[in-house]
Design an enzyme around this catalytic site. Sequence first.
Site, PDB file in Angstrom:
ATOM      1  CG  MET A 295      -9.271  11.568  -8.156  1.00  0.00           C
ATOM      2  SD  MET A 295      -9.688  13.301  -8.497  1.00  0.00           S
ATOM      3  CE  MET A 295      -8.597  13.649  -9.891  1.00  0.00           C
TER       4      MET A 295
ATOM      5  CD  GLN B 228      -4.646   3.372  -7.799  1.00  0.00           C
ATOM      6  OE1 GLN B 228      -5.849   3.368  -8.043  1.00  0.00           O
ATOM      7  NE2 GLN B 228      -4.120   4.043  -6.790  1.00  0.00           N
TER       8      GLN B 228
ATOM      9  CE1 TYR C 284     -12.328  -0.212  -4.175  1.00  0.00           C
ATOM     10  CE2 TYR C 284     -10.537   1.306  -3.707  1.00  0.00           C
ATOM     11  CZ  TYR C 284     -11.846   1.077  -4.073  1.00  0.00           C
ATOM     12  OH  TYR C 284     -12.689   2.138  -4.326  1.00  0.00           O
TER      13      TYR C 284
ATOM     14  N   GLY D 280      -3.777  13.928   0.375  1.00  0.00           N
ATOM     15  CA  GLY D 280      -4.832  14.152   1.343  1.00  0.00           C
ATOM     16  C   GLY D 280      -4.917  15.610   1.751  1.00  0.00           C
TER      17      GLY D 280
ATOM     18  NE  ARG E 127     -11.406  16.384  -1.576  1.00  0.00           N
ATOM     19  CZ  ARG E 127     -11.564  15.747  -0.438  1.00  0.00           C
ATOM     20  NH1 ARG E 127     -12.759  15.382  -0.046  1.00  0.00           N
ATOM     21  NH2 ARG E 127     -10.532  15.467   0.325  1.00  0.00           N
TER      22      ARG E 127
END
Length: 363
Positions: A24, A101, A181, A299, A323
């Site tokens: 995130m 990442q 990206y 997701g 989240r």
Amino acid sequence: MNKLFEQGYLGTQVLKNRYILAPMTRVSSEADGTPNERVHRYYERYAKGGFAVVITEGVYPDTKHSQAYEFQGGLATEQHAANWKPIVESVQSHGALMIAQLMHGGAQTQGNYYSDVTVAPSPFTPPSDKAEIYGGSGPYPEAKELTLAEIEEVKQGFVQSAKYAKKAGFNGVELHGANGYLLDEFLSKGINQRTDQYGGSVENRVRLLKELIVDVREAVGGTMIVGIRISQLKATDKSYKWPGGEEEAATIFSELGKTDVDYIHISDDDATTPGFGDGTMTMSEAAKKYSGKPIIACGSLGDPEKAATVIEQGQADFIAIARQALANPDTPNRVKNGKPLDTFDGKAILTPRAYVKDFELEM
């Protein structure tokens, strides 16, 4: 829920359960990308909370064009690596693996400490405005097309960053090939208008991702995890779908399956919904079917029963949450002990600007 707490494997590494912290965007490091104590506390709490793997936010791999946001963490210098080392050690001390990442912002760059120039496979302007939640405002500029020599520089940046990750003690690296990206821009037909070996056919558009997997694997060796994140949606265009549908997906995932990447991490709005139109398989199912690799699904999987079903039905091998993890950094421990989960209310962001409005976190 038993499936969520079975051991799993990524490469040669053993995972204590199937819960993974999704990357995130945190924009909480120093201005030059050096992670600080705030970043340290942020990642440690997830390791304490029972996650098997903690994946960092996308960290930029070079000091040219890769940084996408102000205060984004970097893994592009010796100093960056030195400051990540105690964070990694802390996460590992609580029984979790840690993966860096590696992310090049490409045309979706809205704040770079080193350069005002943005780059992409072809001249391209992202279709929506910069993200205010991460300090941006107004439209993106048009990114300039990378030359072949500059593509080689980009590749070397990823390789060097992977070496820094190994030096800092990370268990693995994940190439960010999703969400609009740079690597995803090469993959996307609507953005990549090149006519050389990196453009045109699906096989050409996935070429850079495959070459990076080979180069990074050679740089870090066989025992370090090497993964890749893939999506259709973009941070600046969440309705985007691969124009070739499942056929295009079959080629992309089959080509990635030919590499020695250890896993494919799928980013989607909802990991349980059809990926290519009504009645089709999910993105995770397609990735698993055509690549033969371990799959991480991400997701809308905060509900433990929903997450367990994804694994039970063989759609994915691991689940990543974002989240729900912000609201409950101890999600795995709570689920294992039968305790209720708090609902994410949009106020759990940790950034220098302390924004509290609702926003998308899984980019």
